[in-house]
Motif scaffolding. Structure first.
Motif, PDB file in Angstrom:
ATOM      1  N   GLY A 313       0.799  -1.218   0.000  1.00 45.61           N
ATOM      2  CA  GLY A 313       0.000   0.000   0.000  1.00 45.61           C
ATOM      3  C   GLY A 313       0.832   1.269   0.000  1.00 45.61           C
ATOM      4  N   GLY A 314       2.048   1.205  -0.541  1.00 44.82           N
ATOM      5  CA  GLY A 314       2.911   2.377  -0.601  1.00 44.82           C
ATOM      6  C   GLY A 314       3.640   2.676   0.689  1.00 44.82           C
ATOM      7  N   ASP A 315       3.437   1.852   1.721  1.00 41.75           N
ATOM      8  CA  ASP A 315       4.074   2.097   3.024  1.00 41.75           C
ATOM      9  C   ASP A 315       5.507   1.577   3.017  1.00 41.75           C
ATOM     10  N   THR A 316       6.288   2.078   2.074  1.00 42.98           N
ATOM     11  CA  THR A 316       7.655   1.589   1.865  1.00 42.98           C
ATOM     12  C   THR A 316       8.598   2.762   1.601  1.00 42.98           C
ATOM     13  N   ALA A 317       9.883   2.502   1.813  1.00 44.34           N
ATOM     14  CA  ALA A 317      10.945   3.444   1.443  1.00 44.34           C
ATOM     15  C   ALA A 317      12.094   2.632   0.861  1.00 44.34           C
ATOM     16  N   SER A 318      12.669   3.129  -0.223  1.00 37.16           N
ATOM     17  CA  SER A 318      13.796   2.449  -0.861  1.00 37.16           C
ATOM     18  C   SER A 318      14.897   3.469  -1.105  1.00 37.16           C
ATOM     19  N   VAL A 319      16.144   3.046  -0.936  1.00 43.22           N
ATOM     20  CA  VAL A 319      17.280   3.947  -1.125  1.00 43.22           C
ATOM     21  C   VAL A 319      18.339   3.240  -1.952  1.00 43.22           C
ATOM     22  N   ALA A 320      18.919   3.960  -2.917  1.00 47.95           N
ATOM     23  CA  ALA A 320      19.947   3.400  -3.794  1.00 47.95           C
ATOM     24  C   ALA A 320      20.954   4.488  -4.148  1.00 47.95           C
ATOM     25  N   VAL A 321      22.195   4.057  -4.399  1.00 47.24           N
ATOM     26  CA  VAL A 321      23.270   4.990  -4.763  1.00 47.24           C
ATOM     27  C   VAL A 321      24.000   4.432  -5.973  1.00 47.24           C
ATOM     28  N   GLN A 322      24.184   5.261  -6.983  1.00 44.42           N
ATOM     29  CA  GLN A 322      24.883   4.865  -8.202  1.00 44.42           C
ATOM     30  C   GLN A 322      26.390   4.884  -7.976  1.00 44.42           C
ATOM     31  N   TYR A 323      27.102   3.936  -8.596  1.00 39.53           N
ATOM     32  CA  TYR A 323      28.560   3.847  -8.422  1.00 39.53           C
ATOM     33  C   TYR A 323      29.322   3.795  -9.738  1.00 39.53           C
ATOM     34  N   SER A 324      28.627   3.683 -10.882  1.00 38.06           N
ATOM     35  CA  SER A 324      29.303   3.548 -12.171  1.00 38.06           C
ATOM     36  C   SER A 324      28.375   4.020 -13.274  1.00 38.06           C
ATOM     37  N   ALA A 331      31.394  -3.172 -15.883  1.00 34.41           N
ATOM     38  CA  ALA A 331      31.636  -2.738 -14.506  1.00 34.41           C
ATOM     39  C   ALA A 331      32.152  -3.886 -13.654  1.00 34.41           C
ATOM     40  N   LEU A 332      31.630  -5.105 -13.896  1.00 34.00           N
ATOM     41  CA  LEU A 332      32.065  -6.266 -13.137  1.00 34.00           C
ATOM     42  C   LEU A 332      33.547  -6.539 -13.344  1.00 34.00           C
ATOM     43  N   ILE A 333      34.035  -6.340 -14.580  1.00 29.57           N
ATOM     44  CA  ILE A 333      35.426  -6.648 -14.896  1.00 29.57           C
ATOM     45  C   ILE A 333      36.366  -5.490 -14.560  1.00 29.57           C
ATOM     46  N   PHE A 334      35.947  -4.256 -14.893  1.00 33.00           N
ATOM     47  CA  PHE A 334      36.888  -3.143 -14.853  1.00 33.00           C
ATOM     48  C   PHE A 334      36.651  -2.159 -13.705  1.00 33.00           C
ATOM     49  N   GLU A 335      35.494  -2.240 -13.054  1.00 28.39           N
ATOM     50  CA  GLU A 335      35.246  -1.354 -11.918  1.00 28.39           C
ATOM     51  C   GLU A 335      34.726  -2.156 -10.726  1.00 28.39           C
ATOM     52  N   THR A 336      35.392  -3.263 -10.471  1.00 27.65           N
ATOM     53  CA  THR A 336      34.949  -4.191  -9.431  1.00 27.65           C
ATOM     54  C   THR A 336      34.821  -3.495  -8.089  1.00 27.65           C
ATOM     55  N   ARG A 337      35.833  -2.760  -7.685  1.00 24.82           N
ATOM     56  CA  ARG A 337      35.841  -2.162  -6.348  1.00 24.82           C
ATOM     57  C   ARG A 337      34.790  -1.076  -6.208  1.00 24.82           C
ATOM     58  N   ALA A 338      34.460  -0.391  -7.278  1.00 21.09           N
ATOM     59  CA  ALA A 338      33.508   0.719  -7.181  1.00 21.09           C
ATOM     60  C   ALA A 338      32.170   0.244  -6.634  1.00 21.09           C
ATOM     61  N   GLY A 339      31.638  -0.855  -7.189  1.00 24.18           N
ATOM     62  CA  GLY A 339      30.362  -1.367  -6.728  1.00 24.18           C
ATOM     63  C   GLY A 339      30.433  -1.920  -5.322  1.00 24.18           C
ATOM     64  N   LEU A 340      31.503  -2.647  -5.024  1.00 25.64           N
ATOM     65  CA  LEU A 340      31.635  -3.249  -3.694  1.00 25.64           C
ATOM     66  C   LEU A 340      31.772  -2.182  -2.616  1.00 25.64           C
ATOM     67  N   ASP A 341      32.613  -1.189  -2.857  1.00 27.62           N
ATOM     68  CA  ASP A 341      32.824  -0.135  -1.860  1.00 27.62           C
ATOM     69  C   ASP A 341      31.558   0.675  -1.635  1.00 27.62           C
ATOM     70  N   GLN A 342      30.823   0.961  -2.721  1.00 29.72           N
ATOM     71  CA  GLN A 342      29.614   1.761  -2.569  1.00 29.72           C
ATOM     72  C   GLN A 342      28.534   0.986  -1.821  1.00 29.72           C
ATOM     73  N   ALA A 343      28.353  -0.277  -2.149  1.00 28.21           N
ATOM     74  CA  ALA A 343      27.347  -1.083  -1.454  1.00 28.21           C
ATOM     75  C   ALA A 343      27.672  -1.196   0.030  1.00 28.21           C
ATOM     76  N   ALA A 344      28.933  -1.440   0.342  1.00 31.08           N
ATOM     77  CA  ALA A 344      29.322  -1.550   1.748  1.00 31.08           C
ATOM     78  C   ALA A 344      29.069  -0.241   2.491  1.00 31.08           C
ATOM     79  N   ALA A 345      29.389   0.889   1.852  1.00 28.89           N
ATOM     80  CA  ALA A 345      29.193   2.191   2.506  1.00 28.89           C
ATOM     81  C   ALA A 345      27.715   2.458   2.769  1.00 28.89           C
TER      82      ALA A 345
END
Length: 558
Positions: A313-324, A331-345
């Motif tokens: 019923g819309g009673d939700t909140a979602s948050v996301a941050v772009q890293y690449s 991105a998986l091959i050449f910017e591996t750390r970017a996604g991992l570091d951003q998700a962890a943060a």
């Protein structure tokens, strides 16, 4: 014993004969089916690559044979054996050329796709020959470079040492020119191009009229820095009216917080900004809070979030941050750390704030990600920091094969449980789902933490196996899902290259297959994890039917 005159170098069309036989054999094998159906262009490239790989392998084995000083066969037996081998591989090639259309149509029909186009065979062979010629030429240049280096080095050192050092020098040169030179520059250009494209090719549209929304007048996040993926996700979701249309009850406007890659260079600063914006919008006052990790470009699947927001019923909140800005495979091959570091943060920053709230006054917390977002968000969960107060659950779709948490879960599956749809500890904490079900099995009761992996049986990004270079993965020896062709057979080296090509084209198939995840398969997992009030199988079917017109993407409506 036969003398030197009784022996000769066997050649076909001016090329060493045995490597050419290997090339024809690999060409025939390349035409066999795999997980994803291939059009003529993809098949032509794949066939050319595998033919070149066979030729290169043949040259390598021939060089090893001669280098070891093994006795060569006399001329007549050698010609006889070559003739038999050539006849066999040409027969195999003829059979593969005849069957390739049938094999591809079998895969396509299993996925609800129309049959392959007619008159594709000549185009496949022409493109394969062109690719083979380019790769063989490149291999010849490397060989010439090695010969040149060896001749220079043999003047100052023994021949054996010159061979080894020459090989090392040429290998280093190839690596520098590709992985550390040409490819790095191409990736930098691609990254800048995607960033530019997100600004220039996104239709100009004003910031949200509602000042409370992400990018609005009162937002802490810049509308201009969101980029196209962020703007699409923030503005494109279901609104309260759409939810009310489905539920028949008053609904809330779902909260969606997004921070673009262009906002700040530091991933921790982006994470803290996302938390501040989430607090400002009242995200911690909702019943359900989702920390989501996007794919490489910053894209988030609208079907997943629309399904969750509709059922709550819309009673939700979602948050996301772009890293690449790169596509997920790059991105998986050449910017591996970017996604991992951003998700962890992001996960650790939001979790730390959530953890300190009174348990009876905070939302239920879930971790979510698709594809590269699933991999990075799994990494971002720090077990030692969360063990005393873990999130309520996680929902990961299309987890890439390097995902360590997924790999451990699959490796520890219950005895007799298939890799394609495993059971772990009778489903107490972790359950696996596919397009063909999984939640309807008899499980033990859920524990507090609920984790679901959604994985399609034909998704090569999930089921690629580095060991498939020499052995068949478990999922190839198990009873097969309905969308996997029974003609798909394991062939050393060939299957590995086929699966690698399948990863490139994994989104070219309809929803429910390959890497094309969609709303119809998100509904039941979200319901099982988050337990919306007054919800059952009938409501899940009704939601899927309500969103039928938009089921491939989301449920926002026209």
């Amino acid at each position: 014993m036969a003398g030197p005159r009784d022996r000769e170098k066997l050649e076909l069309a001016g090329m060493p004969a045995w490597p050419l036989v290997a090339a024809i054999l690999f060409l025939a094998a390349s035409l066999t089916p795999s997980l994803i159906p291939r059009d003529w262009a993809v098949q032509g490239v794949l066939s050319g690559v595998l033919a070149a790989a066979g030729y290169g392998l043949g040259r390598l084995l021939l060089a090893v044979w001669r280098g070891l000083g093994l006795t060569a066969l006399p001329r007549r037996p050698a010609r006889m054996i070559l003739g038999l081998a050539l006849t066999a591989v040409l027969a195999a090639l003829a059979l593969a050329l005849w069957r390739q259309g049938i094999w591809q149509d079998d895969v396509r029909l299993r996925m609800g796709m129309p049959p392959a186009e007619e008159a594709r065979l000549l185009r496949i062979l022409a493109l394969a020959f062109a690719v083979f010629a380019v790769l063989a030429g490149a291999g010849l240049l490397v060989q010439r470079a090695f010969d040149l280096a060896r001749r220079r080095l043999v003047r100052v050192m023994p021949a054996g040492a010159a061979n080894v050092l020459g090989l090392v020098a040429v290998t280093a040169m190839v690596v520098v020119l590709t992985r550390d030179g040409l490819i790095d520059r191409l990736m930098a250009v691609a990254d800048e191009s995607y960033e530019t494209a997100q600004k220039l090719f996104d239709p100009e549209r004003p910031a949200p009229a509602d000042p409370g929304r992400t990018g609005g007048a009162e937002s802490l996040v810049s509308w201009g820095a969101l980029g196209k993926p962020g703007r699409d996700w923030v503005e494109g979701g279901v609104d309260a009216a759409r939810i009310t249309e489905f539920t028949g009850r008053p609904a809330l406007r779902p909260i969606r917080v997004y921070v673009g890659r262009a906002e700040e260079d530091d991933p921790q600063i982006r994470a803290e900004l996302a938390l501040a914006e989430l607090i400002r919008q009242g995200g911690f006052e909702r019943s359900v809070l989702v920390i989501a990790s996007p794919t490489g470009t910053g894209w988030l699947d609208p079907g997943s979030f629309d399904a969750l927001e509709m059922m709550h019923g819309g009673d939700t909140a979602s948050v996301a941050v772009q890293y690449s800005y790169l596509q997920s495979p790059l991105a998986l091959i050449f910017e591996t750390r970017a996604g991992l570091d951003q998700a962890a943060a992001v996960i650790q920053t939001v979790h730390a704030y959530w953890r300190d709230l009174p348990p009876d006054r905070r939302p239920r917390l879930y971790i979510h990600g698709l594809s590269l977002g699933a991999w990075s968000s799994m990494y971002g969960i720090n077990g030692f920091r969360m063990v005393s107060d873990p999130p309520d659950g996680a929902f990961w779709a299309g987890p890439p094969f390097p995902s360590e948490m997924w790999r451990r879960a699959v490796a520890n599956r219950d005895a007799g449980s298939p890799q394609s749809l495993p059971v772990l500890d009778e489903g107490e904490t972790v359950r696996f789902v596919s397009h063909y079900g999984g939640l309807d099995r008899a499980y033990a009761p859920w524990r507090h933490l609920r984790v679901i992996f959604l994985q399609y049986s034909t998704d090569p990004i999930v089921f690629f196996d580095p060991a498939a270079l020499w052995r068949a993965p478990d999922w190839m020896t198990e009873p097969r899902a309905p969308d996997i062709s029974p003609a798909f057979r394991f062939i050393p080296l060939v299957t590995q290259v086929q699966l690698a090509m399948d990863m490139v084209i994994a989104l070219s198939v309809p929803g429910g297959h390959g890497h094309s995840y969609y709303l119809a398969d998100y509904v039941r997992p979200w319901a099982a994890i988050t337990q919306p009030p007054d919800w059952g199988e009938a409501e899940s079917r009704r939601l899927i039917g309500f969103c039928a017109a938009e089921v491939q993407q989301g449920c926002a409506g026209p």
